[in-house]
Design an enzyme around this catalytic site. Structure first.
Site, PDB file in Angstrom:
ATOM      1  N   LYS A 171      -1.597 -12.470  -5.278  1.00  0.00           N
ATOM      2  CA  LYS A 171      -1.537 -11.683  -4.036  1.00  0.00           C
ATOM      3  C   LYS A 171      -2.547 -10.543  -4.136  1.00  0.00           C
ATOM      4  O   LYS A 171      -2.494  -9.734  -5.064  1.00  0.00           O
ATOM      5  CB  LYS A 171      -0.121 -11.128  -3.837  1.00  0.00           C
ATOM      6  CG  LYS A 171      -0.002 -10.103  -2.687  1.00  0.00           C
ATOM      7  CD  LYS A 171       1.427  -9.554  -2.534  1.00  0.00           C
ATOM      8  CE  LYS A 171       1.478  -8.410  -1.521  1.00  0.00           C
ATOM      9  NZ  LYS A 171       2.821  -7.811  -1.388  1.00  0.00           N
ATOM     10  N   ASP A 228      -1.367  -1.802   1.247  1.00  0.00           N
ATOM     11  CA  ASP A 228      -0.229  -2.228   2.063  1.00  0.00           C
ATOM     12  C   ASP A 228       0.417  -1.020   2.728  1.00  0.00           C
ATOM     13  O   ASP A 228       1.228  -0.323   2.119  1.00  0.00           O
ATOM     14  CB  ASP A 228       0.787  -2.969   1.172  1.00  0.00           C
ATOM     15  CG  ASP A 228       1.984  -3.474   1.965  1.00  0.00           C
ATOM     16  OD1 ASP A 228       1.928  -3.449   3.213  1.00  0.00           O
ATOM     17  OD2 ASP A 228       2.966  -3.912   1.328  1.00  0.00           O
ATOM     18  N   LYS A 265       5.295   1.843   6.306  1.00  0.00           N
ATOM     19  CA  LYS A 265       6.032   2.389   5.166  1.00  0.00           C
ATOM     20  C   LYS A 265       6.145   3.903   5.297  1.00  0.00           C
ATOM     21  O   LYS A 265       5.289   4.533   5.924  1.00  0.00           O
ATOM     22  CB  LYS A 265       5.274   2.078   3.863  1.00  0.00           C
ATOM     23  CG  LYS A 265       5.361   0.637   3.421  1.00  0.00           C
ATOM     24  CD  LYS A 265       4.648   0.441   2.098  1.00  0.00           C
ATOM     25  CE  LYS A 265       4.707  -1.013   1.642  1.00  0.00           C
ATOM     26  NZ  LYS A 265       6.052  -1.495   1.328  1.00  0.00           N
ATOM     27  N   ASP A 289      -1.123  -3.119  -4.643  1.00  0.00           N
ATOM     28  CA  ASP A 289      -0.568  -4.359  -4.092  1.00  0.00           C
ATOM     29  C   ASP A 289      -1.518  -5.552  -4.261  1.00  0.00           C
ATOM     30  O   ASP A 289      -1.230  -6.646  -3.797  1.00  0.00           O
ATOM     31  CB  ASP A 289      -0.212  -4.137  -2.610  1.00  0.00           C
ATOM     32  CG  ASP A 289       0.989  -4.949  -2.172  1.00  0.00           C
ATOM     33  OD1 ASP A 289       1.736  -5.412  -3.049  1.00  0.00           O
ATOM     34  OD2 ASP A 289       1.170  -5.123  -0.957  1.00  0.00           O
ATOM     35  N   ASP A 323       5.920  -5.651   7.124  1.00  0.00           N
ATOM     36  CA  ASP A 323       5.773  -5.209   5.733  1.00  0.00           C
ATOM     37  C   ASP A 323       6.067  -6.345   4.749  1.00  0.00           C
ATOM     38  O   ASP A 323       5.802  -6.214   3.561  1.00  0.00           O
ATOM     39  CB  ASP A 323       6.694  -4.003   5.481  1.00  0.00           C
ATOM     40  CG  ASP A 323       6.306  -3.225   4.236  1.00  0.00           C
ATOM     41  OD1 ASP A 323       5.217  -3.507   3.683  1.00  0.00           O
ATOM     42  OD2 ASP A 323       7.076  -2.339   3.832  1.00  0.00           O
ATOM     43  N   GLU A 364       4.413  -8.894   4.152  1.00  0.00           N
ATOM     44  CA  GLU A 364       3.127  -9.544   4.413  1.00  0.00           C
ATOM     45  C   GLU A 364       2.656 -10.412   3.247  1.00  0.00           C
ATOM     46  O   GLU A 364       1.876 -11.342   3.446  1.00  0.00           O
ATOM     47  CB  GLU A 364       2.058  -8.474   4.713  1.00  0.00           C
ATOM     48  CG  GLU A 364       1.379  -7.824   3.499  1.00  0.00           C
ATOM     49  CD  GLU A 364       2.320  -7.058   2.577  1.00  0.00           C
ATOM     50  OE1 GLU A 364       3.411  -6.676   3.030  1.00  0.00           O
ATOM     51  OE2 GLU A 364       1.977  -6.865   1.397  1.00  0.00           O
ATOM     52  N   ARG A 399       4.180 -12.641   1.405  1.00  0.00           N
ATOM     53  CA  ARG A 399       4.568 -14.051   1.546  1.00  0.00           C
ATOM     54  C   ARG A 399       3.741 -14.742   2.618  1.00  0.00           C
ATOM     55  O   ARG A 399       3.517 -15.949   2.562  1.00  0.00           O
ATOM     56  CB  ARG A 399       6.078 -14.138   1.815  1.00  0.00           C
ATOM     57  CG  ARG A 399       6.524 -13.433   3.034  1.00  0.00           C
ATOM     58  CD  ARG A 399       8.026 -13.135   3.038  1.00  0.00           C
ATOM     59  NE  ARG A 399       8.382 -11.959   2.234  1.00  0.00           N
ATOM     60  CZ  ARG A 399       9.622 -11.512   2.086  1.00  0.00           C
ATOM     61  NH1 ARG A 399      10.643 -12.133   2.677  1.00  0.00           N
ATOM     62  NH2 ARG A 399       9.860 -10.446   1.345  1.00  0.00           N
TER      63      ARG A 399
HETATM   64  N1  BES Z   1       4.074  -4.725  -1.606  1.00  0.00           N
HETATM   65  C1  BES Z   1       5.407  -4.607  -1.167  1.00  0.00           C
HETATM   66  C2  BES Z   1       6.420  -4.690  -2.311  1.00  0.00           C
HETATM   67  C3  BES Z   1       6.500  -3.487  -3.194  1.00  0.00           C
HETATM   68  C4  BES Z   1       7.145  -2.351  -2.777  1.00  0.00           C
HETATM   69  C5  BES Z   1       5.980  -3.539  -4.466  1.00  0.00           C
HETATM   70  C6  BES Z   1       7.237  -1.264  -3.613  1.00  0.00           C
HETATM   71  C7  BES Z   1       6.083  -2.453  -5.302  1.00  0.00           C
HETATM   72  C8  BES Z   1       6.708  -1.306  -4.879  1.00  0.00           C
HETATM   73  C9  BES Z   1       5.739  -5.725  -0.188  1.00  0.00           C
HETATM   74  O1  BES Z   1       4.706  -6.126   0.632  1.00  0.00           O
HETATM   75  C10 BES Z   1       6.819  -5.204   0.688  1.00  0.00           C
HETATM   76  O2  BES Z   1       6.567  -4.290   1.414  1.00  0.00           O
HETATM   77  N2  BES Z   1       7.992  -5.793   0.603  1.00  0.00           N
HETATM   78  C11 BES Z   1       9.104  -5.383   1.369  1.00  0.00           C
HETATM   79  C12 BES Z   1       9.797  -6.624   1.884  1.00  0.00           C
HETATM   80  C13 BES Z   1      10.861  -6.313   2.899  1.00  0.00           C
HETATM   81  C14 BES Z   1      10.218  -5.821   4.180  1.00  0.00           C
HETATM   82  C15 BES Z   1      11.646  -7.575   3.156  1.00  0.00           C
HETATM   83  C16 BES Z   1      10.036  -4.577   0.458  1.00  0.00           C
HETATM   84  O3  BES Z   1      10.214  -4.940  -0.699  1.00  0.00           O
HETATM   85  O4  BES Z   1      10.549  -3.568   0.940  1.00  0.00           O
HETATM   86 ZN    ZN Z   2       2.814  -5.848  -0.103  1.00  0.00          ZN
HETATM   87 MN    MN Z   3       4.566  -4.904   2.366  1.00  0.00          MN
END
Ligand code: BES
Ligand code: ZN
Ligand code: MN
Length: 488
Positions: free
Chosen positions: A259, A264, A271, A282, A341, A343, A345
């Site tokens: 990825k 992000d 966020k 990310d 968010d 994104e 996947r």
């Molecule tokens: N890149 C983030 C995941 C992440 C968050 C990694 C904090 C490290 C620290 C990912 O794209 C994301 O935002 N995931 C969301 C998914 C949710 C919206 C289902 C998350 O984990 O909050």
């Molecule tokens: Zn992300």
């Molecule tokens: Mn995200």
């Protein structure tokens, strides 16, 4: 760093520094004992005077020991328990730290620590890796300190011939440092185009075939999930494919897919501001793929490997995706984007479909900073491992144990799949508040078709620390390289 092996004795070998060990009871290793004898008990005196007690990873640097040839001796404690990968890594990191700024050659007498779980090759590989890793400095946008320019130039291994293990550790250490550099770069430098340039640069000096798919091509192809993320940014999204051929041309490759969200923001599902800068990390899955490919190129194993990166910037914009949008992925499955968010996947699923259709890999492992939920579950210690394929799981777990780049297997059972049901599309891109790391993996599993596939969620392990120690970790390069080398 240069590497040599030698069978000379510790007391007569010439060296900038020689590293020898003692345990928690004060028992000297054979090499420590040889130095002790030649110096009329100088080492034993240090223990008796409690200058060092032999505790795990305790060090004492002695600038001049009488009666021996080496200029310095580093005494290292190995503690009172049998060493395993975790405690042994602590010993090696302590050695690397204590010798990081010495110049000249570094002789290590560590083969004496080999035991049933950690053989001489393990010690040699991990010694080289630890030394290379301590030389990591971030210098792209900040100068190194002026006193920070000396380092050992040669590592000399006392004992059996471990040159290939030393070179393996060196290659992995360099791959880790490269991965850290990319991770630590600011997001205005490290864009999808920058990652594509890095792939071309690897190809410049090595035998690697690089293909870059740009956003327009991907849109044309029907990669609607990927484009739904990339379109909100003025930085064009890219998929990057690096093909290394060490095996027969017709042999299916082992594919690793990273990825590469170079920043992000969350998109329209923005966020919160606190620590948002960390979302430059990310793209650490992508960085680990580049680091691994660099090590593979250095080691030239007789297998075919494909490193693939799916890269975009996730921004809010007038033309960005909105919650509620439904897009059609490259596979033909429709996806309801309930949260922009989620994104990672979306960019991964189209890359998986592209890889399966066009590259037909033998196996596929994706590496992604995918969920905060995985970070909450496993912290900074273990990466999350998800797969329905027990063979692949066991291979990855074995590589994780050898490299001490740990993973913990989390569930990926069909019972979780219904959390992704959507009223308006084949699948939703989020699964509600429960089992967030697993529902993300479930989403990806819908795109794996018949290819043996595993997913590593590195959200908690790709970077860490706070304040001065904040930075990319270089994980899971060591795991991936060991996993791939075992395919030979
Ligand atoms: N890149 C983030 C995941 C992440 C968050 C990694 C904090 C490290 C620290 C990912 O794209 C994301 O935002 N995931 C969301 C998914 C949710 C919206 C289902 C998350 O984990 O909050
Ligand atoms: Zn992300
Ligand atoms: Mn995200």
């Amino acid at each position: 760093m240069q590497y040599q092996t030698s069978t000379q004795t510790a007391s007569t070998i010439s060296a900038g520094c020689i590293v020898v060990t003692l345990d928690g009871a004060g028992k000297l290793s054979d090499s420590a004992n040889a130095i002790n004898v030649a110096s009329n008990g100088y080492i034993q005196d240090r223990f008796n005077a409690k200058d060092i007690q032999g505790k795990l990873a305790e060090t004492l640097l002695l600038p001049s020991v009488p009666g021996i040839t080496a200029q310095r001796v580093l005494l290292v404690g190995t503690g009172s328990e049998p060493l395993h990968a975790g405690s042994a890594t602590k010993v090696l990191n302590a050695i690397a730290k204590a010798t990081a700024k010495l110049s000249g050659s570094l002789v290590v007498a560590l083969e004496e620590l080999a035991n049933e779980t950690l053989n001489a090759a393990w010690w040699a590989e991990h010694s080289a890796m630890a030394l290379v890793k301590t030389q990591y400095r971030y210098t792209t946008t900040k100068k190194a300190a002026e006193d920070d320019n000396s380092a050992p130039d040669t590592l000399i291994w006392i004992g059996s011939d471990q040159l290939s293990a030393l070179h393996k550790g060196n290659a992995i250490g360099n791959g880790i440092n490269y991965c850290k550099t990319l991770g630590d770069l600011p997001p205005n430098i490290c864009t999808p185009s920058y990652l594509a340039d890095q792939a071309h640069e690897l190809a410049h000096t090595n035998t690697l075939k690089v293909t870059v798919l740009d956003e327009a091509e991907l849109a044309e192809m029907g990669a609607g999930a990927f484009v739904s993320v990339a379109k909100g940014s003025s930085e064009p999204g890219k998929m990057i494919i690096m093909q290394y051929q060490g095996g027969q041309p017709d042999e299916p490759a082992h594919l690793i897919l990273g990825k590469g969200i170079t920043f992000d923001t969350g998109g329209i599902s923005l966020k919160p501001g606190l620590k948002m800068d960390e979302m430059k990390y990310d793209m650490c899955g992508a960085a680990s793929v580049l680091g691994t490919m660099q090590a593979i190129l250095a080691l030239q194993p007789k297998i075919n490997v494909i490193g693939m990166i799916t890269s975009a910037e996730n921004m809010p914009a007038g033309n960005a995706s909105k919650p509620g949008d439904v897009v059609t992925s490259l596979s033909g499955k429709t996806i309801e984007i309930l949260n922009t968010d989620a994104e990672g996947r979306l960019v991964l699923c189209d890359a998986m479909t592209y890889a399966i259709r066009h590259l037909k890999p033998a196996t596929m492992v994706d590496i992604a900073t995918l969920t905060g939920a995985c970070m909450a579950a496993l912290g900074e210690v273990n990466s999350g491992l998800f797969t329905q394929d027990d063979t692949l799981a066991n291979e990855l777990i074995a590589a994780a144990q050898h490299s001490h780049d740990r993973v913990w297997r989390l569930p990926l059972e069909d019972d979780y799949q219904e959390l992704l049901d959507s009223n308006f599309a084949d699948i939703a891109n989020i699964g509600g508040p429960l089992a967030g790391a697993t529902t993300a993996a479930c989403f990806l599993s819908r795109f794996s078709e018949d290819t043996p596939w595993a997913h590593l969620d590195i959200a908690g392990t790709a970077w860490g620390g706070a304040g001065k120690s904040k930075g990319a970790s270089g994980r899971p390069v060591a795991l991936l390289v060991n996993y791939l080398l075992a395919k030979q």
